[in-house]
Design a protein around this motif. Structure first.
Motif, PDB file in Angstrom:
ATOM      1  N   LYS A 199       0.816  -1.215   0.000  1.00  0.00           N
ATOM      2  CA  LYS A 199       0.000   0.000   0.000  1.00  0.00           C
ATOM      3  C   LYS A 199       0.850   1.267   0.000  1.00  0.00           C
ATOM      4  CE  LYS A 199      -4.110  -2.090   2.061  1.00  0.00           C
ATOM      5  NZ  LYS A 199      -5.151  -2.017   3.106  1.00  0.00           N
ATOM      6  N   SER A 216      -3.372  -0.260  -7.749  1.00  0.00           N
ATOM      7  CA  SER A 216      -1.996  -0.746  -7.639  1.00  0.00           C
ATOM      8  C   SER A 216      -1.896  -2.157  -8.183  1.00  0.00           C
ATOM      9  CB  SER A 216      -1.526  -0.702  -6.189  1.00  0.00           C
ATOM     10  OG  SER A 216      -2.240  -1.650  -5.412  1.00  0.00           O
ATOM     11  N   SER A 242       4.485   4.296  -9.680  1.00  0.00           N
ATOM     12  CA  SER A 242       3.633   3.366 -10.434  1.00  0.00           C
ATOM     13  C   SER A 242       2.164   3.518 -10.071  1.00  0.00           C
ATOM     14  CB  SER A 242       4.069   1.916 -10.166  1.00  0.00           C
ATOM     15  OG  SER A 242       5.388   1.694 -10.586  1.00  0.00           O
ATOM     16  N   THR A 243       1.882   4.290  -9.022  1.00  0.00           N
ATOM     17  CA  THR A 243       0.528   4.442  -8.491  1.00  0.00           C
ATOM     18  C   THR A 243      -0.361   5.241  -9.446  1.00  0.00           C
ATOM     19  OG1 THR A 243       1.249   4.324  -6.183  1.00  0.00           O
ATOM     20  CG2 THR A 243      -0.801   5.493  -6.616  1.00  0.00           C
TER      21      THR A 243
END
Length: 240
Positions: free
Chosen positions: A198, A237, A203-204
Protein backbone atom coordinates in the motif's frame (compact mmCIF):
# COMPACT_ATOMS: atom_id res chain seq x y z
CA UNK A 1 3.29 -8.65 7.10
CA UNK A 2 3.71 -6.95 3.70
CA UNK A 3 4.47 -10.24 1.93
CA UNK A 4 3.00 -10.80 -1.52
CA UNK A 5 1.72 -14.09 -2.87
CA UNK A 6 1.25 -14.61 -6.59
CA UNK A 7 -1.52 -17.02 -7.43
CA UNK A 8 -1.59 -18.69 -10.84
CA UNK A 9 -3.54 -21.90 -11.05
CA UNK A 10 -3.39 -24.59 -13.73
CA UNK A 11 -4.48 -23.33 -17.17
CA UNK A 12 -7.93 -24.36 -18.32
CA UNK A 13 -8.43 -24.96 -22.04
CA UNK A 14 -10.89 -22.64 -23.72
CA UNK A 15 -13.91 -24.25 -25.33
CA UNK A 16 -13.22 -22.13 -28.43
CA UNK A 17 -9.51 -22.62 -29.05
CA UNK A 18 -7.03 -25.21 -27.92
CA UNK A 19 -3.33 -25.17 -27.06
CA UNK A 20 -3.03 -28.95 -27.43
CA UNK A 21 -0.52 -30.58 -29.76
CA UNK A 22 -1.79 -31.67 -33.16
CA UNK A 23 -4.71 -29.23 -33.08
CA UNK A 24 -4.91 -26.93 -36.09
CA UNK A 25 -6.64 -23.72 -35.15
CA UNK A 26 -7.35 -20.45 -36.96
CA UNK A 27 -4.91 -17.60 -36.66
CA UNK A 28 -5.68 -15.51 -33.62
CA UNK A 29 -5.70 -15.59 -29.83
CA UNK A 30 -5.77 -18.71 -27.67
CA UNK A 31 -6.54 -18.97 -23.98
CA UNK A 32 -4.11 -19.84 -21.26
CA UNK A 33 -6.19 -18.01 -18.70
CA UNK A 34 -5.89 -19.19 -15.12
CA UNK A 35 -8.88 -19.65 -12.88
CA UNK A 36 -7.80 -17.17 -10.19
CA UNK A 37 -10.32 -14.46 -10.98
CA UNK A 38 -10.58 -10.98 -9.51
CA UNK A 39 -13.96 -10.14 -10.97
CA UNK A 40 -17.43 -11.60 -10.71
CA UNK A 41 -18.75 -11.89 -14.26
CA UNK A 42 -22.34 -12.01 -13.03
CA UNK A 43 -22.20 -8.44 -11.71
CA UNK A 44 -24.25 -5.80 -13.47
CA UNK A 45 -22.01 -3.40 -15.36
CA UNK A 46 -19.10 -5.80 -15.08
CA UNK A 47 -17.49 -4.83 -18.38
CA UNK A 48 -17.78 -1.10 -17.88
CA UNK A 49 -16.84 -0.67 -14.23
CA UNK A 50 -14.20 -3.32 -13.42
CA UNK A 51 -12.54 -1.36 -10.63
CA UNK A 52 -15.70 -1.48 -8.53
CA UNK A 53 -16.24 -5.22 -9.01
CA UNK A 54 -13.30 -6.65 -7.12
CA UNK A 55 -13.01 -9.25 -4.43
CA UNK A 56 -10.33 -11.37 -2.85
CA UNK A 57 -7.20 -10.87 -0.81
CA UNK A 58 -5.55 -7.49 -1.59
CA UNK A 59 -2.12 -9.01 -0.88
CA UNK A 60 -2.46 -11.67 -3.60
CA UNK A 61 -1.46 -10.78 -7.15
CA UNK A 62 -3.85 -12.34 -9.67
CA UNK A 63 -2.26 -12.93 -13.07
CA UNK A 64 -3.33 -14.58 -16.31
CA UNK A 65 -1.85 -15.35 -19.73
CA UNK A 66 -3.39 -14.91 -23.15
CA UNK A 67 -1.67 -16.52 -26.14
CA UNK A 68 -1.71 -15.18 -29.69
CA UNK A 69 -0.62 -17.42 -32.58
CA UNK A 70 0.69 -16.22 -35.91
CA UNK A 71 0.95 -12.56 -34.89
CA UNK A 72 2.64 -10.20 -37.32
CA UNK A 73 4.54 -7.15 -36.01
CA UNK A 74 2.10 -5.11 -38.11
CA UNK A 75 -0.95 -6.51 -36.27
CA UNK A 76 -2.36 -3.93 -33.87
CA UNK A 77 -2.84 -4.91 -30.24
CA UNK A 78 -5.99 -2.79 -30.22
CA UNK A 79 -5.54 -1.05 -26.89
CA UNK A 80 -4.38 2.19 -25.31
CA UNK A 81 -1.47 1.99 -22.87
CA UNK A 82 -0.24 4.11 -19.96
CA UNK A 83 3.39 3.89 -18.88
CA UNK A 84 4.40 5.18 -15.45
CA UNK A 85 6.89 3.92 -12.90
CA UNK A 86 7.26 0.17 -13.33
CA UNK A 87 3.72 -0.37 -14.64
CA UNK A 88 2.46 -0.66 -18.20
CA UNK A 89 -1.33 -0.45 -17.95
CA UNK A 90 -4.25 -0.86 -20.35
CA UNK A 91 -6.21 2.42 -20.58
CA UNK A 92 -8.59 1.62 -23.42
CA UNK A 93 -9.81 -1.29 -25.53
CA UNK A 94 -10.24 -0.32 -29.19
CA UNK A 95 -12.76 -1.81 -31.65
CA UNK A 96 -10.15 -3.69 -33.71
CA UNK A 97 -6.93 -5.56 -32.90
CA UNK A 98 -5.57 -8.68 -31.21
CA UNK A 99 -6.92 -7.94 -27.72
CA UNK A 100 -10.48 -6.96 -28.79
CA UNK A 101 -10.50 -10.06 -31.01
CA UNK A 102 -9.63 -12.18 -27.98
CA UNK A 103 -12.29 -10.43 -25.91
CA UNK A 104 -14.92 -11.26 -28.53
CA UNK A 105 -14.08 -14.98 -28.36
CA UNK A 106 -13.43 -15.68 -24.68
CA UNK A 107 -15.69 -16.07 -21.68
CA UNK A 108 -16.57 -12.76 -19.94
CA UNK A 109 -14.31 -13.36 -16.94
CA UNK A 110 -11.34 -13.94 -19.28
CA UNK A 111 -11.49 -10.58 -21.03
CA UNK A 112 -8.60 -8.14 -20.95
CA UNK A 113 -9.87 -4.88 -19.45
CA UNK A 114 -8.89 -1.34 -18.75
CA UNK A 115 -6.62 -1.09 -15.69
CA UNK A 116 -5.06 -4.52 -16.34
CA UNK A 117 -1.27 -4.41 -16.13
CA UNK A 118 0.95 -5.89 -18.85
CA UNK A 119 3.39 -7.86 -16.73
CA UNK A 120 5.43 -9.80 -19.31
CA UNK A 121 5.60 -10.57 -23.03
CA UNK A 122 6.44 -14.21 -23.83
CA UNK A 123 8.11 -14.50 -20.45
CA UNK A 124 10.15 -11.31 -20.87
CA UNK A 125 9.60 -8.98 -17.93
CA UNK A 126 11.31 -5.67 -17.22
CA UNK A 127 10.97 -2.92 -14.62
CA UNK A 128 11.79 -0.54 -17.46
CA UNK A 129 8.40 0.02 -19.11
CA UNK A 130 10.06 1.31 -22.30
CA UNK A 131 11.80 -2.05 -22.70
CA UNK A 132 8.57 -3.95 -22.00
CA UNK A 133 6.69 -1.76 -24.47
CA UNK A 134 9.36 -2.51 -27.07
CA UNK A 135 8.88 -6.26 -26.47
CA UNK A 136 5.15 -5.76 -26.99
CA UNK A 137 5.52 -3.74 -30.20
CA UNK A 138 8.03 -6.17 -31.74
CA UNK A 139 6.25 -9.38 -30.70
CA UNK A 140 5.50 -11.77 -33.56
CA UNK A 141 4.58 -15.38 -34.36
CA UNK A 142 3.45 -17.23 -31.21
CA UNK A 143 3.20 -14.71 -28.38
CA UNK A 144 1.77 -14.92 -24.87
CA UNK A 145 1.15 -11.86 -22.78
CA UNK A 146 0.94 -12.01 -18.98
CA UNK A 147 -1.54 -9.61 -17.40
CA UNK A 148 -2.16 -8.70 -13.76
CA UNK A 149 -5.55 -7.62 -12.48
CA UNK A 150 -5.58 -4.31 -10.56
CA UNK A 151 -5.98 -4.04 -6.81
CA UNK A 152 -7.57 -1.16 -4.94
CA UNK A 153 -6.80 0.46 -1.64
CA UNK A 154 -7.60 3.72 0.09
CA UNK A 155 -4.82 5.99 1.31
CA UNK A 156 -6.00 8.44 3.97
CA UNK A 157 -3.56 11.32 4.21
CA UNK A 158 -3.51 14.12 6.77
CA UNK A 159 -3.01 17.53 5.19
CA UNK A 160 -1.98 20.01 7.89
CA UNK A 161 -2.22 23.79 7.68
CA UNK A 162 1.55 24.24 7.43
CA UNK A 163 2.01 21.03 5.46
CA UNK A 164 1.89 20.05 1.82
CA UNK A 165 0.82 16.94 -0.04
CA UNK A 166 4.40 16.40 -1.16
CA UNK A 167 3.53 14.89 -4.55
CA UNK A 168 3.72 16.05 -8.16
CA UNK A 169 1.34 14.53 -10.67
CA UNK A 170 0.98 13.68 -14.33
CA UNK A 171 -2.50 13.50 -15.80
CA UNK A 172 -3.93 10.32 -17.33
CA UNK A 173 -7.25 9.88 -19.14
CA UNK A 174 -9.20 9.18 -15.92
CA UNK A 175 -6.50 9.16 -13.28
CA UNK A 176 -3.42 10.87 -11.92
CA UNK A 177 0.01 9.29 -11.75
CA UNK A 178 2.58 10.33 -9.18
CA UNK A 179 5.44 12.01 -11.05
CA UNK A 180 7.49 12.73 -7.95
CA UNK A 181 7.16 11.94 -4.25
CA UNK A 182 9.01 14.37 -2.03
CA UNK A 183 10.87 13.48 1.18
CA UNK A 184 8.36 15.43 3.24
CA UNK A 185 4.65 16.00 3.19
CA UNK A 186 1.45 14.01 3.63
CA UNK A 187 2.40 11.38 1.05
CA UNK A 188 5.78 10.77 2.66
CA UNK A 189 4.15 10.42 6.08
CA UNK A 190 1.69 7.86 4.69
CA UNK A 191 4.50 5.76 3.28
CA UNK A 192 6.36 5.75 6.61
CA UNK A 193 3.59 3.65 8.15
CA UNK A 194 2.13 1.80 5.13
CA UNK A 195 2.71 -1.89 4.40
CA UNK A 196 4.63 -2.74 1.21
CA UNK A 197 1.48 -3.42 -0.84
CA UNK A 198 0.00 0.00 0.00
CA UNK A 199 2.89 2.34 -0.70
CA UNK A 200 2.39 5.41 -2.88
CA UNK A 201 4.95 5.18 -5.71
CA UNK A 202 5.53 6.45 -9.24
CA UNK A 203 3.63 3.37 -10.43
CA UNK A 204 0.53 4.44 -8.49
CA UNK A 205 -2.63 5.56 -10.29
CA UNK A 206 -5.10 7.68 -8.31
CA UNK A 207 -8.64 7.55 -9.68
CA UNK A 208 -10.60 9.31 -6.91
CA UNK A 209 -9.83 12.20 -4.56
CA UNK A 210 -12.20 12.71 -1.63
CA UNK A 211 -14.87 10.74 -3.44
CA UNK A 212 -14.59 12.67 -6.69
CA UNK A 213 -13.72 10.87 -9.93
CA UNK A 214 -13.12 12.39 -13.33
CA UNK A 215 -10.58 13.08 -16.04
CA UNK A 216 -6.94 13.75 -15.22
CA UNK A 217 -7.38 17.55 -15.41
CA UNK A 218 -10.51 17.38 -13.25
CA UNK A 219 -8.76 15.31 -10.59
CA UNK A 220 -5.76 17.65 -10.62
CA UNK A 221 -8.11 20.58 -10.03
CA UNK A 222 -9.55 18.75 -6.99
CA UNK A 223 -6.02 18.17 -5.64
CA UNK A 224 -5.08 21.81 -6.14
CA UNK A 225 -8.16 22.88 -4.17
CA UNK A 226 -7.55 20.63 -1.14
CA UNK A 227 -7.96 22.19 2.30
CA UNK A 228 -6.27 21.07 5.54
CA UNK A 229 -7.79 17.88 6.92
CA UNK A 230 -8.11 14.26 5.83
CA UNK A 231 -7.54 13.48 2.16
CA UNK A 232 -9.03 10.21 0.86
CA UNK A 233 -7.25 8.80 -2.18
CA UNK A 234 -8.62 5.76 -4.02
CA UNK A 235 -5.56 4.09 -5.44
CA UNK A 236 -5.05 1.47 -8.15
CA UNK A 237 -2.00 -0.75 -7.64
CA UNK A 238 -0.36 -3.93 -8.87
CA UNK A 239 1.85 -6.08 -6.68
CA UNK A 240 3.25 -8.96 -8.76
Amino acid sequence: SGSVETRQMEPQTSNLLNWGEGYSEPRGPTSRFTQAHVYNAEDEGFDHDPLHKQSGDPDIAVTFDVGFRGKSPDDSWGCGISSAGEVLMITDILPQGCIPQWNSLCDPHERVRCWDRILAVSGKRSKDTKTLLSHLKNAKDDVHVTFERPRLFEAILTLKTDYKLGMEFNMGPEFLTIKNLESEGAGFEWNKHAVATKLLTTSTRIYSVNGQEGTGPELLKVVQGLKPGLVHLQVVSWIA
